[in-house]
Design a protein around this motif. Structure first.
Motif, PDB file in Angstrom:
ATOM      1  N   LEU A  59     132.933  10.196  13.762  1.00  0.00           N
ATOM      2  CA  LEU A  59     131.565  10.673  13.598  1.00  0.00           C
ATOM      3  C   LEU A  59     131.240  10.680  12.107  1.00  0.00           C
ATOM      4  O   LEU A  59     132.025  11.186  11.303  1.00  0.00           O
ATOM      5  CB  LEU A  59     131.458  12.086  14.178  1.00  0.00           C
ATOM      6  CG  LEU A  59     130.094  12.773  14.088  1.00  0.00           C
ATOM      7  CD1 LEU A  59     129.053  12.011  14.897  1.00  0.00           C
ATOM      8  CD2 LEU A  59     130.207  14.214  14.589  1.00  0.00           C
ATOM      9  N   VAL A  83     128.115   7.319  15.321  1.00  0.00           N
ATOM     10  CA  VAL A  83     129.531   7.185  15.653  1.00  0.00           C
ATOM     11  C   VAL A  83     129.904   5.759  15.284  1.00  0.00           C
ATOM     12  O   VAL A  83     129.223   4.807  15.661  1.00  0.00           O
ATOM     13  CB  VAL A  83     129.794   7.442  17.147  1.00  0.00           C
ATOM     14  CG1 VAL A  83     131.232   7.073  17.500  1.00  0.00           C
ATOM     15  CG2 VAL A  83     129.531   8.902  17.483  1.00  0.00           C
ATOM     16  N   PHE A 108     124.047   8.480  16.872  1.00  0.00           N
ATOM     17  CA  PHE A 108     124.563   9.631  17.602  1.00  0.00           C
ATOM     18  C   PHE A 108     123.516  10.734  17.656  1.00  0.00           C
ATOM     19  O   PHE A 108     123.358  11.416  18.646  1.00  0.00           O
ATOM     20  CB  PHE A 108     125.843  10.134  16.926  1.00  0.00           C
ATOM     21  CG  PHE A 108     126.456  11.320  17.593  1.00  0.00           C
ATOM     22  CD1 PHE A 108     127.151  11.172  18.790  1.00  0.00           C
ATOM     23  CD2 PHE A 108     126.348  12.580  17.030  1.00  0.00           C
ATOM     24  CE1 PHE A 108     127.726  12.260  19.410  1.00  0.00           C
ATOM     25  CE2 PHE A 108     126.923  13.676  17.652  1.00  0.00           C
ATOM     26  CZ  PHE A 108     127.609  13.521  18.839  1.00  0.00           C
TER      27      PHE A 108
END
Ligand SMILES: [Zn+2]
Length: 251
Positions: A36, A22, A16
């Motif tokens: 996340l 993620v 990410f």
């Protein structure tokens, strides 16, 4: 915002940012979760490498409202998926399981029995149990648990019990075998040996802890796989990416 604890199988990890990923998780109590994981890419990050494909981890996450990603706050590794050390066939079977769970389950829709069966299959792949019945077993289990198991002992259209035959027409759209009366005019029908339908039925009724002891000769396993893959492709609207790798080589 609420903080939730559960056990999870890591289905997918996507970078990410420089330090974060993620991850898509199949959790025991909350179904599929996308979260996340801040700092997961740092060598000494907060998750101690628990966010690894097909690893099983105890996690804590904060549920976000609406369509925002959930936030992973803790992950403690329970078991790493080690089948790559054994064979490509086992590794690909694990990847295929990840794909099945990703494609077939919905976010926030818990299926604890499917979680437990999947967890067991991953452990057995690592332990060296026979691959074919584990893969066929979890495919049928997932279909049943999610309410899509094809009818294998009665006609998918009229519901009449099947009369013994050497082969049965299997309807991909109607979802199961057909009796001779209902067969005419049906599209997307494949002809399947009775032994294959019987083996699929037997496996679909068997408890996950017995799958690895079910003997499946390669020809039968191959035909079962073909029927299930056609059916799944129809059901999902596309072929699974991992299907062609399942035999251990591209087909
Ligand atoms: Zn019928």
């Amino acid at each position: 915002m609420s903080s939730e604890k559960t056990t999870a199988i890591v289905l997918r990890v996507v970078d990410f940012s420089e330090t974060s990923v993620v991850t898509t998780l199949f959790t025991e109590h909350f179904g599929k979760v996308s979260a996340l994981a801040k700092g997961a890419r740092r060598p000494k990050g907060p998750f101690e490498n628990a966010i690894d494909l097909l690893a099983v981890a105890r996690i804590v996450f904060i549920r976000k409202s609406s369509d925002a990603l959930d936030l992973l706050t803790e992950a403690k590794l329970e078991r790493r998926f080690r089948s790559a050390e054994r064979s490509l066939e086992r590794l690909y079977a694990g990847f295929y399981l990840a794909e099945l769970l990703t494609e077939m389950t919905d976010t926030g829709d818990p299926h604890p029995e499917l979680f437990h069966a999947s967890n067991r299959v991953l452990a057995e792949l690592d332990a060296g149990s026979p691959v074919a019945p584990l893969v066929a077993g979890i495919e049928l289990f997932a279909l049943r648990d999610l309410g899509h198991l094809p009818l294998l002992t009665e006609c998918a259209i009229c519901g009449n019990e099947l009369v013994k035959a050497a082969r049965y027409p299997f309807a991909l759209v109607a979802g199961g075998v057909l009796c001779p009366r209902c067969r005419p005019g049906q599209r997307h029908v494949v002809s399947v040996r009775a032994e294959v339908i019987e083996a699929m039925h037997g496996l679909s009724q068997a408890a996950p802890e017995t799958w690895s002891s079910i003997a499946l000769e390669p020809k039968l396993a191959g035909e079962m796989r073909a029927v299930t893959q056609h059916y799944l492709a129809h059901h999902l609207g596309h072929r699974c990416k991992m299907h062609r790798w399942l035999s251990g080589r591209p087909a």
